[in-house]
Design a protein around this motif. Structure first.
Motif, PDB file in Angstrom:
ATOM      1  N   ILE A 134      94.568 -23.526  92.583  1.00 44.93           N
ATOM      2  CA  ILE A 134      93.091 -23.428  93.881  1.00 44.93           C
ATOM      3  C   ILE A 134      93.595 -22.885  94.582  1.00 44.93           C
ATOM      4  O   ILE A 134      93.099 -21.809  95.935  1.00 44.93           O
ATOM      5  N   ARG A 135      95.126 -23.270  95.049  1.00 44.21           N
ATOM      6  CA  ARG A 135      94.565 -23.100  96.865  1.00 44.21           C
ATOM      7  C   ARG A 135      95.782 -21.799  96.741  1.00 44.21           C
ATOM      8  O   ARG A 135      95.450 -21.241  97.502  1.00 44.21           O
ATOM      9  N   LYS A 136      96.239 -21.527  95.898  1.00 40.22           N
ATOM     10  CA  LYS A 136      96.559 -20.170  95.310  1.00 40.22           C
ATOM     11  C   LYS A 136      95.680 -19.127  95.414  1.00 40.22           C
ATOM     12  O   LYS A 136      95.812 -18.377  96.418  1.00 40.22           O
ATOM     13  N   ARG A 137      94.674 -19.192  94.808  1.00 36.39           N
ATOM     14  CA  ARG A 137      93.439 -17.962  94.380  1.00 36.39           C
ATOM     15  C   ARG A 137      92.438 -18.379  95.164  1.00 36.39           C
ATOM     16  O   ARG A 137      92.052 -17.503  96.211  1.00 36.39           O
ATOM     17  N   GLY A 138      92.761 -19.672  96.067  1.00 35.47           N
ATOM     18  CA  GLY A 138      91.744 -19.771  97.212  1.00 35.47           C
ATOM     19  C   GLY A 138      89.975 -19.691  96.588  1.00 35.47           C
ATOM     20  O   GLY A 138      89.474 -19.789  97.678  1.00 35.47           O
ATOM     21  N   VAL A 139      90.139 -19.867  95.223  1.00 37.93           N
ATOM     22  CA  VAL A 139      89.076 -20.137  95.147  1.00 37.93           C
ATOM     23  C   VAL A 139      89.312 -20.810  93.922  1.00 37.93           C
ATOM     24  O   VAL A 139      89.755 -20.936  93.109  1.00 37.93           O
ATOM     25  N   ALA A 140      87.768 -21.580  93.093  1.00 35.74           N
ATOM     26  CA  ALA A 140      87.879 -22.441  92.114  1.00 35.74           C
ATOM     27  C   ALA A 140      86.839 -22.088  90.330  1.00 35.74           C
ATOM     28  O   ALA A 140      85.596 -22.165  90.992  1.00 35.74           O
ATOM     29  N   ILE A 141      87.764 -22.159  89.448  1.00 39.43           N
ATOM     30  CA  ILE A 141      86.900 -21.625  88.547  1.00 39.43           C
ATOM     31  C   ILE A 141      86.754 -22.220  87.690  1.00 39.43           C
ATOM     32  O   ILE A 141      87.792 -23.246  86.951  1.00 39.43           O
ATOM     33  N   SER A 142      85.180 -23.242  87.715  1.00 36.03           N
ATOM     34  CA  SER A 142      85.519 -23.793  85.935  1.00 36.03           C
ATOM     35  C   SER A 142      84.137 -23.978  85.555  1.00 36.03           C
ATOM     36  O   SER A 142      83.013 -22.913  85.614  1.00 36.03           O
ATOM     37  N   GLN A 143      84.629 -23.809  83.885  1.00 36.06           N
ATOM     38  CA  GLN A 143      82.978 -24.143  82.824  1.00 36.06           C
ATOM     39  C   GLN A 143      83.235 -24.797  81.738  1.00 36.06           C
ATOM     40  O   GLN A 143      84.221 -25.439  81.735  1.00 36.06           O
TER      41      GLN A 143
END
Length: 262
Positions: free
Chosen positions: A191-200
């Motif tokens: 998440i830190r690397k991507r800058g956002v969190a995605i959950s499903q």
């Protein structure tokens, strides 16, 4: 006597002076940051000596200061501006951006903050469509499921993360809920690397969440902004646009918080 004259001045006279002072302050704008005494007197429709008397009162109190070429707004004005910005709470700063995001993606937008081992919904904006999700202000969410919770822990102090994750067993809500601290830490790094969190499907099998961190004026993550949507409503091809929209909203709120506290 001069002293007696000041003490017995009428309320109307005092109010008139205050009104004139406000009239002077309202003359200032970005297009004209400096005014001469003669210009101010002319705009007020008073004698130059009277205009300078009003100006001198404002200079004495720090609302105006004399500079080369005339008078400009003084430090007291900027102190008041800082106080006004500091008086705005997180929700007040965030709500206009949340409304814009909700209109952009047409999904529910949440503002959340961590409280110990829980995540609290501070505010939300619902979309125009009729499908409503079961979120409301004050709603308490788990710390280990959902994009907002993961964002709030991803940038937290590692020692604090350990205390939160290992204090007690984490609850499982669906087959996709992570309850193992090490697996959660691995997710936080992504998440830190991507800058956002995605959950499903971590908290509810049918819900997709996208969250980004909101930073305060020190750069610390203080809250999260997220969207919660029925997964079927967001095609995979549209997900990058939603990510960008949420990330942009978080950056905008963070910038507003920095300006407020500067």
């Amino acid at each position: 006597m001069p002293g007696r004259s000041r003490n017995t001045s009428t309320y109307r006279e005092r109010n008139s002076t205050a009104d004139r002072a406000l009239d002077i302050l309202l003359l200032y704008c970005s297009d004209k940051p400096v005014w001469t005494g003669a210009e101010i007197a002319a705009r007020l429709g008073v004698a130059r000596s009277t205009g300078y008397r009003y100006l001198q009162s404002l200079v004495t109190t720090g609302f105006v200061e004399e500079t080369t070429g005339g008078f400009r707004l003084g430090p007291r004005i900027f102190e008041l501006a800082r106080s006004a910005r500091a008086g705005l709470g997180l929700s007040e700063v965030s709500l206009p951006v949340m409304r814009s995001l909700a209109a952009r993606v047409n999904e529910t937008v949440l503002l959340t903050r961590r409280s110990g081992r829980s995540v609290v919904c501070l505010d939300l904006v619902e979309p125009r469509h009729t499908v409503r999700l079961s979120y409301e202000r004050g709603h308490v969410l788990p710390i280990n499921a959902g994009a907002a919770a993961e964002v709030l822990l991803a940038w937290a102090d590692p020692h604090e993360v350990t205390a939160v994750l290992e204090q007690a067993p984490l609850e499982r809500f669906t087959a996709r809920t992570l309850t193992e601290p090490d697996k959660l830490r691995t997710r936080f790094a992504r998440i830190r690397k991507r800058g956002v969190a995605i959950s499903q499907g971590e908290l509810d099998e049918h819900i997709l969440g996208v969250a980004a961190p909101i930073r305060d004026s020190t750069g610390s993550v203080c809250a999260a902004i997220s969207i919660a949507a029925l997964a079927a409503r967001i095609p995979r091809a549209e997900l990058p646009n939603v990510e960008n929209a949420v990330r942009d909203a978080a950056v905008t709120i963070s910038r507003e918080l920095e300006i407020r506290d500067s």
